[in-house]
Scaffold this motif. Structure first.
Motif, short mmCIF file in Angstrom:
data_model
loop_
_atom_site.label_atom_id
_atom_site.label_comp_id
_atom_site.label_asym_id
_atom_site.label_seq_id
_atom_site.Cartn_x
_atom_site.Cartn_y
_atom_site.Cartn_z
N THR A 70 65.23 16.44 -49.18
CA THR A 70 66.09 15.85 -48.13
C THR A 70 67.23 16.79 -47.76
OG1 THR A 70 67.48 14.72 -49.77
CG2 THR A 70 65.57 13.52 -48.91
N GLY A 141 64.10 3.03 -51.40
CA GLY A 141 65.25 3.91 -51.38
C GLY A 141 65.27 4.87 -52.56
N SER A 143 63.36 7.80 -55.07
CA SER A 143 62.40 8.88 -54.85
C SER A 143 61.00 8.45 -55.26
CB SER A 143 62.81 10.12 -55.65
OG SER A 143 62.81 9.85 -57.05
N THR A 146 60.03 6.31 -51.63
CA THR A 146 60.08 6.80 -50.27
C THR A 146 59.64 8.23 -50.09
OG1 THR A 146 62.37 7.52 -50.53
CG2 THR A 146 62.02 5.28 -49.75
N TYR A 151 63.61 9.25 -45.89
CA TYR A 151 65.07 9.40 -45.93
C TYR A 151 65.66 9.52 -44.54
CZ TYR A 151 69.60 11.72 -46.67
OH TYR A 151 70.93 12.06 -46.64
N LEU A 156 68.21 4.39 -43.27
CA LEU A 156 68.49 4.98 -44.58
C LEU A 156 69.42 6.18 -44.49
CD1 LEU A 156 65.03 4.92 -46.43
CD2 LEU A 156 66.97 3.40 -46.76
#
Length: 274
Positions: A70, A141, A143, A146, A151, A156
């Motif tokens: 992310t 939410g 790892s 999602t 993300y 989010l």
């Protein structure tokens, strides 16, 4: 946004709704294969919120994750003009290697041949041996649930870790109440991504997976005849179970998606008994 991406030195070859790409692990893998065939090198996320717009750019992972992290380069502005101008400025002065950039945005469909491989993995029946092994439940939410792709959804992006953890705690409490009433076997709560080998070593052979999207899109992605009209356009939640060791996806013998996730989960767990 297309003009600004080109000004920044980009060659945007295709645009998709994030909700369609992130529909399921299988659908992400479909898109990843299509991206690899087009020799895509980077992924751009354009996230519009009520009072702002963000653009994030990062390398294509080459696999079903689509992006590996992310932590991507990003800019934010009050609207698309503001954010686009910042992106164009960031790319100014860099020599582009693009020769034939398309003038207008393209919204292609990936072909039925490209999705056929993963559609075959969805099985309209229940898995065996649920009473023998644990069912892993990833929390939204995290790892574990999602991956990096989700993300960048509007609901989010930008949330603090404290807010996410508070939502996870409330969510776990709600799911726990439903599981205790409708699922008689062992479960394992998952808040972080773990290798399959580690999960299997801990006797977690199944994962409960939640997907959300347009009902017709979900049904088509799972190899079913999609519902048309208003029902097909509704945004619904569907649960299924993934058998880790064989990568098989069990959607159950009955289509039990619902606009309310608690109703969808309750129906799915009850249908597991059939």
């Amino acid at each position: 946004m297309h003009t600004h991406l080109v000004e920044a030195g980009g060659d945007p070859v295709a645009y998709f709704e994030l909700e369609q790409v992130a529909l399921s692990e299988a659908r992400q893998a479909d898109f990843a294969r299509a991206f690899a065939a087009r020799q895509v090198k980077n992924i751009v996320f354009v996230t519009r919120k009520r009072e702002s717009l963000s653009i994030h750019v990062g390398p294509f992972s080459g696999d079903g994750r689509v992006v590996a992290t992310t932590a991507l380069f990003g800019v934010s502005g009050k609207d698309w003009r503001d954010a686009g101008a910042q992106l164009a400025e960031a790319g100014r002065g860099k020599t582009s290697k693009n020769l034939l950039v398309i003038d207008v945005a393209e919204f292609p469909q990936i072909s039925s041949e490209e999705v056929a491989q993963s559609e075959q993995k969805f099985l309209p029946r229940n898995p065996l041996n649920l009473e023998v092994f644990k069912l892993g439940i990833p929390l939204e939410g995290s790892s574990a649930e999602t991956g990096a792709l989700s993300y960048f959804r509007y609901d989010l992006l930008g949330k603090s870790q404290e807010a996410i953890l508070a939502e996870q705690a409330a969510q776990k409490s709600q799911i726990q109440a439903i599981m205790e009433n409708h699922y008689p076997h062992q479960v394992e709560w998952l808040t972080e991504s773990k290798p399959n080998e580690e999960l299997v070593r801990d006797r977690v052979q199944f994962l409960l997976v939640k997907v959300e999207g347009r009902q017709s899109d979900l049904m088509e992605s799972m190899g079913l005849e999609p519902i048309g009209g208003e029902e097909g356009m509704k945004t619904v939640v569907k649960y299924y179970i993934k058998l880790i060791v064989r990568d098989e996806l069990y959607i159950g013998p009955v289509w039990d998606a619902d606009t309310d996730w608690e109703v969808a989960l309750t129906h799915f767990l009850e249908n597991l008994k059939k």
